[in-house]
Design a protein around this motif. Structure first.
Motif, PDB file in Angstrom:
ATOM      1  N   PRO A 139      50.188  40.244  35.999  1.00 52.35           N
ATOM      2  CA  PRO A 139      49.844  40.250  37.425  1.00 52.35           C
ATOM      3  C   PRO A 139      50.044  41.627  38.063  1.00 52.35           C
ATOM      4  CG  PRO A 139      52.004  39.263  37.115  1.00 52.35           C
ATOM      5  CD  PRO A 139      51.508  39.643  35.746  1.00 52.35           C
ATOM      6  N   ASN A 140      48.932  42.221  38.491  1.00 50.60           N
ATOM      7  CA  ASN A 140      48.968  43.453  39.288  1.00 50.60           C
ATOM      8  C   ASN A 140      49.793  44.561  38.633  1.00 50.60           C
ATOM      9  OD1 ASN A 140      47.427  42.215  41.352  1.00 50.60           O
ATOM     10  ND2 ASN A 140      49.287  41.252  42.149  1.00 50.60           N
ATOM     11  N   LEU A 141      49.468  44.853  37.393  1.00 51.30           N
ATOM     12  CA  LEU A 141      50.121  45.971  36.720  1.00 51.30           C
ATOM     13  C   LEU A 141      49.666  47.285  37.350  1.00 51.30           C
ATOM     14  CD1 LEU A 141      49.996  45.134  32.901  1.00 51.30           C
ATOM     15  CD2 LEU A 141      51.923  44.898  34.469  1.00 51.30           C
ATOM     16  N   LYS A 142      50.611  48.149  37.648  1.00 48.59           N
ATOM     17  CA  LYS A 142      50.299  49.466  38.188  1.00 48.59           C
ATOM     18  C   LYS A 142      50.153  50.449  37.028  1.00 48.59           C
ATOM     19  CE  LYS A 142      50.865  47.843  42.343  1.00 48.59           C
ATOM     20  NZ  LYS A 142      49.705  47.585  43.226  1.00 48.59           N
ATOM     21  N   LEU A 143      49.026  51.142  37.006  1.00 46.33           N
ATOM     22  CA  LEU A 143      48.733  52.073  35.924  1.00 46.33           C
ATOM     23  C   LEU A 143      48.620  53.484  36.480  1.00 46.33           C
ATOM     24  CD1 LEU A 143      45.843  50.022  34.239  1.00 46.33           C
ATOM     25  CD2 LEU A 143      48.294  49.823  33.803  1.00 46.33           C
ATOM     26  N   ALA A 144      49.088  54.449  35.703  1.00 45.30           N
ATOM     27  CA  ALA A 144      48.946  55.854  36.083  1.00 45.30           C
ATOM     28  C   ALA A 144      48.754  56.670  34.811  1.00 45.30           C
ATOM     29  CB  ALA A 144      50.165  56.344  36.851  1.00 45.30           C
ATOM     30  N   LEU A 145      47.719  57.510  34.807  1.00 46.14           N
ATOM     31  CA  LEU A 145      47.433  58.374  33.663  1.00 46.14           C
ATOM     32  C   LEU A 145      47.232  59.788  34.185  1.00 46.14           C
ATOM     33  CD1 LEU A 145      46.879  58.618  30.612  1.00 46.14           C
ATOM     34  CD2 LEU A 145      44.463  58.188  31.107  1.00 46.14           C
TER      35      LEU A 145
ATOM     36  N   GLY B 219      48.202  61.178  36.805  1.00 46.05           N
ATOM     37  CA  GLY B 219      47.813  61.200  38.212  1.00 46.05           C
ATOM     38  C   GLY B 219      46.663  60.273  38.554  1.00 46.05           C
ATOM     39  N   MET B 220      45.935  59.781  37.574  1.00 45.96           N
ATOM     40  CA  MET B 220      44.888  58.793  37.837  1.00 45.96           C
ATOM     41  C   MET B 220      45.555  57.438  38.068  1.00 45.96           C
ATOM     42  SD  MET B 220      41.796  57.423  35.369  1.00 45.96           S
ATOM     43  CE  MET B 220      40.915  58.981  35.330  1.00 45.96           C
ATOM     44  N   GLN B 221      45.360  56.877  39.255  1.00 49.62           N
ATOM     45  CA  GLN B 221      46.024  55.638  39.631  1.00 49.62           C
ATOM     46  C   GLN B 221      45.084  54.449  39.450  1.00 49.62           C
ATOM     47  OE1 GLN B 221      49.268  55.651  40.509  1.00 49.62           O
ATOM     48  NE2 GLN B 221      49.325  57.893  40.353  1.00 49.62           N
ATOM     49  N   GLY B 222      45.628  53.367  38.883  1.00 46.65           N
ATOM     50  CA  GLY B 222      44.823  52.171  38.682  1.00 46.65           C
ATOM     51  C   GLY B 222      45.658  50.918  38.792  1.00 46.65           C
ATOM     52  N   GLN B 223      44.965  49.786  38.776  1.00 48.90           N
ATOM     53  CA  GLN B 223      45.645  48.492  38.849  1.00 48.90           C
ATOM     54  C   GLN B 223      44.901  47.487  37.979  1.00 48.90           C
ATOM     55  OE1 GLN B 223      47.199  46.956  42.661  1.00 48.90           O
ATOM     56  NE2 GLN B 223      46.035  45.092  42.273  1.00 48.90           N
ATOM     57  N   LEU B 224      45.669  46.754  37.173  1.00 51.01           N
ATOM     58  CA  LEU B 224      45.112  45.733  36.288  1.00 51.01           C
ATOM     59  C   LEU B 224      45.724  44.388  36.641  1.00 51.01           C
ATOM     60  CD1 LEU B 224      43.502  44.854  33.733  1.00 51.01           C
ATOM     61  CD2 LEU B 224      45.559  45.386  32.403  1.00 51.01           C
ATOM     62  N   ASP B 225      44.868  43.423  36.916  1.00 52.26           N
ATOM     63  CA  ASP B 225      45.299  42.052  37.177  1.00 52.26           C
ATOM     64  C   ASP B 225      44.557  41.167  36.187  1.00 52.26           C
ATOM     65  OD1 ASP B 225      46.169  39.661  38.110  1.00 52.26           O
ATOM     66  OD2 ASP B 225      45.404  39.881  40.147  1.00 52.26           O
ATOM     67  N   ALA B 226      45.281  40.647  35.179  1.00 54.69           N
ATOM     68  CA  ALA B 226      44.579  39.969  34.092  1.00 54.69           C
ATOM     69  C   ALA B 226      45.439  38.873  33.488  1.00 54.69           C
ATOM     70  CB  ALA B 226      44.178  40.976  33.014  1.00 54.69           C
ATOM     71  N   THR B 227      44.761  38.032  32.714  1.00 55.84           N
ATOM     72  CA  THR B 227      45.409  36.959  31.963  1.00 55.84           C
ATOM     73  C   THR B 227      44.826  36.928  30.559  1.00 55.84           C
ATOM     74  OG1 THR B 227      45.729  35.625  33.960  1.00 55.84           O
ATOM     75  CG2 THR B 227      45.862  34.488  31.849  1.00 55.84           C
ATOM     76  N   VAL B 228      45.713  36.841  29.571  1.00 55.82           N
ATOM     77  CA  VAL B 228      45.277  36.662  28.185  1.00 55.82           C
ATOM     78  C   VAL B 228      45.396  35.177  27.864  1.00 55.82           C
ATOM     79  CG1 VAL B 228      45.612  37.325  25.790  1.00 55.82           C
ATOM     80  CG2 VAL B 228      46.110  38.965  27.618  1.00 55.82           C
ATOM     81  N   LYS B 229      44.268  34.547  27.516  1.00 59.03           N
ATOM     82  CA  LYS B 229      44.238  33.108  27.288  1.00 59.03           C
ATOM     83  C   LYS B 229      43.967  32.787  25.818  1.00 59.03           C
ATOM     84  CE  LYS B 229      42.678  31.961  31.974  1.00 59.03           C
ATOM     85  NZ  LYS B 229      41.680  31.225  32.793  1.00 59.03           N
ATOM     86  N   ASP B 230      44.289  31.522  25.466  1.00 59.70           N
ATOM     87  CA  ASP B 230      43.996  30.980  24.136  1.00 59.70           C
ATOM     88  C   ASP B 230      44.538  31.907  23.047  1.00 59.70           C
ATOM     89  OD1 ASP B 230      43.103  29.210  22.305  1.00 59.70           O
ATOM     90  OD2 ASP B 230      40.971  29.524  22.656  1.00 59.70           O
ATOM     91  N   LEU B 231      45.853  32.116  23.068  1.00 57.28           N
ATOM     92  CA  LEU B 231      46.474  33.120  22.213  1.00 57.28           C
ATOM     93  C   LEU B 231      46.274  32.848  20.729  1.00 57.28           C
ATOM     94  CD1 LEU B 231      49.851  33.661  24.103  1.00 57.28           C
ATOM     95  CD2 LEU B 231      47.810  35.094  24.154  1.00 57.28           C
ATOM     96  N   GLN B 232      46.346  31.604  20.300  1.00 54.13           N
ATOM     97  CA  GLN B 232      46.293  31.309  18.872  1.00 54.13           C
ATOM     98  C   GLN B 232      44.876  31.287  18.319  1.00 54.13           C
ATOM     99  OE1 GLN B 232      48.496  27.667  18.223  1.00 54.13           O
ATOM    100  NE2 GLN B 232      50.390  28.791  17.808  1.00 54.13           N
ATOM    101  N   LYS B 233      43.959  30.615  18.993  1.00 53.28           N
ATOM    102  CA  LYS B 233      42.626  30.413  18.435  1.00 53.28           C
ATOM    103  C   LYS B 233      41.686  31.581  18.724  1.00 53.28           C
ATOM    104  CE  LYS B 233      42.880  25.360  18.651  1.00 53.28           C
ATOM    105  NZ  LYS B 233      42.251  24.126  19.196  1.00 53.28           N
ATOM    106  N   ALA B 234      41.503  31.896  19.984  1.00 56.02           N
ATOM    107  CA  ALA B 234      40.550  32.947  20.355  1.00 56.02           C
ATOM    108  C   ALA B 234      41.083  33.700  21.566  1.00 56.02           C
ATOM    109  CB  ALA B 234      39.176  32.350  20.656  1.00 56.02           C
ATOM    110  N   PRO B 235      42.052  34.586  21.363  1.00 57.05           N
ATOM    111  CA  PRO B 235      42.626  35.295  22.512  1.00 57.05           C
ATOM    112  C   PRO B 235      41.588  36.134  23.241  1.00 57.05           C
ATOM    113  CG  PRO B 235      43.326  36.289  20.437  1.00 57.05           C
ATOM    114  CD  PRO B 235      42.645  35.011  20.090  1.00 57.05           C
TER     115      PRO B 235
END
Length: 732
Positions: free
Chosen positions: A274-280, A282-298
Motif C-alpha cells: 500500500p502506497n510505497l514511496k519510491l525514490a531513484l 531524486g526521481m520520486q514515485g509511488q506504487l500502490d499494488a497487490t500481488v494475488k494468487d501467490l501459489q498458482k499464478a502470481p
C-alpha cells in the motif's frame, strides 16, 4: 514432620546428585573428543564430509549452549561447499521441556557457501549418486517416516537475539559464464516472538557478472518492524526503509529508496504493497499494488506514479550525457499508469505521461519471456526539432582536420558523396518483435509542420513493416507504406507512397535540401525498391517507378524562356539588350513519369506549361553519378516579354531545343543551354519557309498582273480560269 524431613532430604540428595552429574559431564565430557565421530555420522547420513577444525564448547543448565569454530563441509573429490568461522547458540532447557523453543542468542559469523557448476553442468552441492543410494540415505526417504506433529509445528518460538555477520554466498557457473555473489550479509534482530512485531536490520549486498562484462552491484540495507505469525499465516514489514545502491548500470551510482509497508496474507494468497514511496536519485514515485494468487499464478496489480521532474538534469546526474538542440528540452516529465505484472508479461494501461509540452496517452505490453511487444500511443503535439538536430546543422559542422577523421570519412563516403555508413541497426531489427500504432495531433520536424500523423508498425522474424502511415502537411496529404527485410543479405527495402497537394519546397527541406530546385504544389506517387544498408547502397540499387505533377510551380535558378531568347539571338548573331526580369521559370502545370533502374531515372515523358510557352522533354538523371542529361523542347505560344524577352510572332509554334546537362551539385542556372545545332536547323527551316512564302507572294503578284491583261483579251470568266491554271502550275 519426620516424613517431611525425609522427603526434603531425598530431594536435596537428588538435586545434589544431578549437580554432580552436570559437573562431571562438564568436567569429564569433552565434546572435542567427538568431532571425528560427529563428522562420520554426518557423512553416513548425508554423504557430506564435515570437518570441525576449531574448538567446541558447550553447557547444559540452565541453558543448553554450544559453540563451534572453523568448520568446513563438502562432498568428496569436489570443491568445498561451506565454511564457518564461528557459530554459537544458547537454548533455554526448561522452556524446551515445556514445549517452547526459547533461544537467548543465535550468532553466526563468517559462514561462506561456495556453489560451483562446472562446464559439464555438474554442481558441487549435489549429493553424489553413491551417497544418495546408501542404506542410511534410503532410510530417511522410506515411507515409514512420520511427519512432524501438530504440536511441534505449533511450538512457541522466542529468540532474544539473532546476530548473523559476514555471511557470504558465492555462485560460479562456468557453463553459463556467470558469477553471483551475495554478501557479506549482516542481520540483527531482537525480542523475536511469534505474533509480535520486532525490530530488524539487514544488509544484503549483491553482485552479478555475466559473460565477463562489468558486474552489476547492489548494496541493500533494510530497516523495518517485522511480524511473523505462522498460525494466522501473516507476515508483515512495517515502517520499512530499504536503501539500495546500484553500480554498473550507469556511469554514476544509482540510489534507490523504498519506504512503506508490506503485508503478506498466505491464507488469502496475496501480498499488499500500500502506497510505497519510491525514490531513484531524486526521481520520486509511488506504487500502490497487490500481488494475488501467490501459489498458482502470481500477478501484481496496481498503479504507478512518477512525479514531475527535470529529466535532463536527472540523466546528467546519473552520468548520461544529453546534447539536444533545445536547452529547455526534457526539463518537465511525469507519468501515471495502471500496472499489471505476471509470469507472462508487463502491462501498462491507462498510461498518461507528459514530456515538456507534449501529452502522451496509451498502453504498453511487454512479454517477460519470448513474445511480441505491443503498444498504442497518442500524442497531442511533438516538436522533434527540440530533440533531434536538423540535417542542415549536421552538414554545416566543421570537418576535423586529423588524419584519423579523414580516413574514417573516406571509408564512409563514395566518390559521389553518398555515405556508406550503416543506417539501420540490423542486429536489433533481426531480433525485433513488436506491433503498435502511433497517432500525433501535431508534429514538427525540420521546421515542417504536420498534423493528423498516424502509422502502424509491426516487426517479426527480421521484417519491419510501417503501414497505413499518413499525415497532413502544408494543406497536403502524404500516405506511405514501407518494408525492411533484415533476414536477407543485403537488406531488402520497399517503399510505396502517394502525395497529394503538397508544397514541394517543404518536402525538399524535409529531405535536407537547403536550396529547393522546384517550388509549387505537387502530387506524387510511386513504388520503389532498394537493397543494402547505407545511402550509397540505396541510391545505387534504386528501382521502380514514380510520377509527379506540379501546379502553380517554379523551376528555381532556371529561366527556360531566357535560354530561348539567348539561342535566337545567337543564331541571328544578335545581342540581347536587357537581362531577364526573373531567374526562374514559372510553371502553370507540369508532369513527368520516371522509371528507375539501379539509381538511374529514365524520364520518357516530361511536359510543362510555361507562361507564354510549353515544354516537353526526355532524358535521364543518374543519381549514383549525380549527373543530369535531358533534352527539352520549348514551343513559344504567346507573349513572353514579362518572362524574358519579346519574341517575334513568326517564331511562335516552333519547337526550340534546349540541352540540360551537368552535376546535380552544380548551379542549376548553368544546367540548361540552347542546343545550338538544333537552333540553327530550326532557323534554317524557318528561313527556307520564309523564302518560299516571299517567292509565293511575288508569284501571286505577277500572276495578278498577267491575269488583268488576259482578262482584257479573253473576257472575265475565261481570264479567271486561266489565272487559276497558272497558279496551280507554279505551286507545283
Amino acid at each position: 514432620m519426620k516424613a517431611t524431613k525425609i522427603i526434603l532430604w531425598l530431594l536435596g540428595a537428588l538435586f545434589g546428585l544431578l549437580a554432580l552429574v552436570v559437573i562431571y559431564l562438564l568436567v569429564a565430557f569433552d565434546p572435542n573428543d567427538y568431532r571425528q565421530r560427529i563428522g562420520e555420522m554426518v557423512q553416513e547420513k548425508t554423504g557430506l564430509q564435515l570437518e570441525i577444525k576449531g574448538p567446541m564448547s558447550w553447557s547444559l543448565f540452565p541453558q543448553f549452549a554450544i559453540t563451534l569454530e572453523d568448520v568446513q563441509a563438502g562432498y568428496p573429490d569436489r570443491p568445498t561447499v561451506a565454511t564457518l568461522q564461528h557459530a554459537s547458540v544458547a537454548m533455554d532447557v526448561p522452556a524446551l521441556i515445556s514445549g517452547r523453543l526459547s533461544l537467548s542468542g543465535l550468532m553466526v559469523d563468517g559462514l561462506v557457501l561456495d556453489l560451483n557448476r562446472d562446464k559439464t553442468g555438474a554442481n558441487n552441492w549435489d549429493r553424489p549418486s553413491a551417497a544418495s543410494s546408501s542404506p542410511a540415505a534410503r532410510s530417511t526417504a522410506e515411507p515409514g517416516s512420520q511427519p512432524a506433529s501438530s504440536a511441534s509445528r505449533s511450538m512457541a518460538l522466542a529468540i532474544d537475539d539473532i546476530d548473523l555477520q559476514n555471511v557470504q554466498v558465492n555462485y560460479h557457473d562456468l557453463q553459463a559464464n556467470q558469477n553471483i555473489a551475495l554478501g557479506p550479509v549482516n542481520l540483527r534482530a531482537s525480542a523475536i516472538r511469534l505474533g509480535q512485531a520486532f525490530p530488524l536490520t539487514l544488509t544484503l549486498p549483491l553482485s552479478v557478472q555475466a559473460d565477463g562484462k562489468q558486474a552489476i552491484q547492489l548494496g541493500n540495507k533494510l530497516q523495518a518492524s517485522m511480524l511473523l505469525d505462522p498460525e494466522r499465516q501473516l507476515y508483515q514489514l512495517h515502517d520499512m526503509d530499504l536503501l539500495s545502491t546500484i553500480d554498473g548500470v550507469t556511469r554514476q551510482s544509482l540510489l534507490l529508496e523504498i519506504k512503506g509497508d508490506v503485508d503478506a496474507d498466505l491464507q488469502q494468497q496475496q501480498v499488499r504493497l500500500p502506497n510505497l514511496k519510491l525514490a531513484l536519485n531524486g526521481m520520486q514515485g509511488q506504487l500502490d499494488a497487490t500481488v494475488k494468487d501467490l501459489q498458482k499464478a502470481p500477478a501484481l496489480l496496481g498503479s504507478l506514479q512518477i512525479a514531475e521532474l527535470n529529466l535532463r538534469k536527472w540523466l546528467s546526474d546519473i552520468g548520461m550525457s544529453v546534447s539536444l538542440p533545445d536547452e529547455k528540452a526534457l526539463t518537465a516529465a511525469s507519468m501515471a499508469t495502471a500496472l499489471m505484472v505476471d509470469r507472462q508479461q508487463l502491462s501498462l494501461t491507462n498510461l498518461t505521461a507528459r514530456l515538456d509540452e507534449s501529452k502522451i496517452s496509451g498502453s504498453f505490453q511487454q512479454p517477460l519471456n519470448k513474445g511480441q511487444t505491443e503498444f498504442k500511443l497518442g500524442i497531442d503535439q511533438l516538436n522533434l526539432d527540440r530533440y533531434v538536430a536538423s540535417s542542415a546543422s549536421v552538414a554545416t559542422k566543421p570537418e576535423a582536420s586529423s588524419s584519423t577523421t579523414a580516413a574514417a570519412t573516406a571509408k564512409t563516403t563514395s566518390d559521389a558523396g553518398y555515405s556508406k555508413a550503416p543506417m539501420l541497426p540490423v542486429d536489433a531489427l533481426q531480433g525485433l518483435n513488436l506491433r503498435g500504432s502511433v497517432q500525433l495531433g501535431k508534429l514538427t520536424y525540420q521546421q515542417v509542420a504536420m498534423s493528423q500523423v498516424k502509422f502502424n508498425v509491426a516487426a517479426a522474424a527480421g521484417k519491419l513493416v510501417i503501414d497505413q502511415a499518413s499525415a497532413q502537411i502544408a494543406e497536403g496529404k502524404v500516405a506511405l507504406k514501407a518494408q525492411v527485410d533484415a533476414q536477407k543479405v543485403p537488406l531488402r527495402n520497399q517503399l510505396q507512397f502517394n502525395v497529394d497537394h503538397l508544397a514541394l519546397e517543404q518536402v525538399q527541406t524535409l529531405l535536407g535540401s537547403t536550396q529547393p530546385a522546384v517550388n509549387g504544389i505537387g502530387s506524387m506517387s510511386g513504388s520503389l525498391s532498394m537493397s543494402g544498408n547505407s545511402v550509397f547502397d540505396w541510391v545505387n540499387s534504386l528501382n521502380g517507378s514514380a510520377k509527379a505533377n506540379v501546379t502553380d510551380g517554379r523551376l528555381n535558378n532556371i529561366n527556360l524562356t531566357q535560354q530561348i531568347c539567348e539561342g535566337i539571338a545567337f543564331a541571328n548573331q544578335e545581342t540581347l539588350t536587357a537581362a531577364a526580369d526573373s531567374e526562374h521559370t514559372r510553371l502553370t502545370n507540369a508532369s513527368l513519369q520516371a522509371q528507375f533502374n539501379n539509381g538511374v531515372a529514365h524520364i520518357d515523358s516530361a511536359q510543362g506549361q510555361l507562361v507564354g510557352a510549353s515544354a516537353k522533354g526526355s532524358g535521364q538523371i543518374n543519381l549514383p553519378q549525380r549527373q543530369l542529361d535531358m533534352g527539352v523542347g520549348v514551343i513559344i505560344e504567346g507573349d513572353t516579354s514579362r518572362e524574358a524577352c519579346t519574341i517575334n510572332p513568326k517564331f511562335q509554334g516552333l519547337e526550340w531545343p534546349l540541352r540540360c546537362q551537368g552535376s546535380l551539385d552544380g548551379d542549376p542556372a548553368k544546367w540548361c543551354r540552347p542546343d545550338k545545332e538544333g537552333f540553327t536547323k530550326t532557323l534554317t527551316s524557318l528561313a527556307s519557309n520564309e523564302a518560299k512564302r516571299k517567292a509565293q507572294k511575288e508569284l501571286n503578284r505577277a500572276l495578278d498582273k498577267q491575269s488583268d491583261k488576259l482578262s482584257e483579251k479573253l473576257g472575265g470568266d475565261n481570264a479567271e480560269a486561266v489565272k487559276g491554271l497558272l497558279q496551280g502550275l507554279f505551286k507545283k
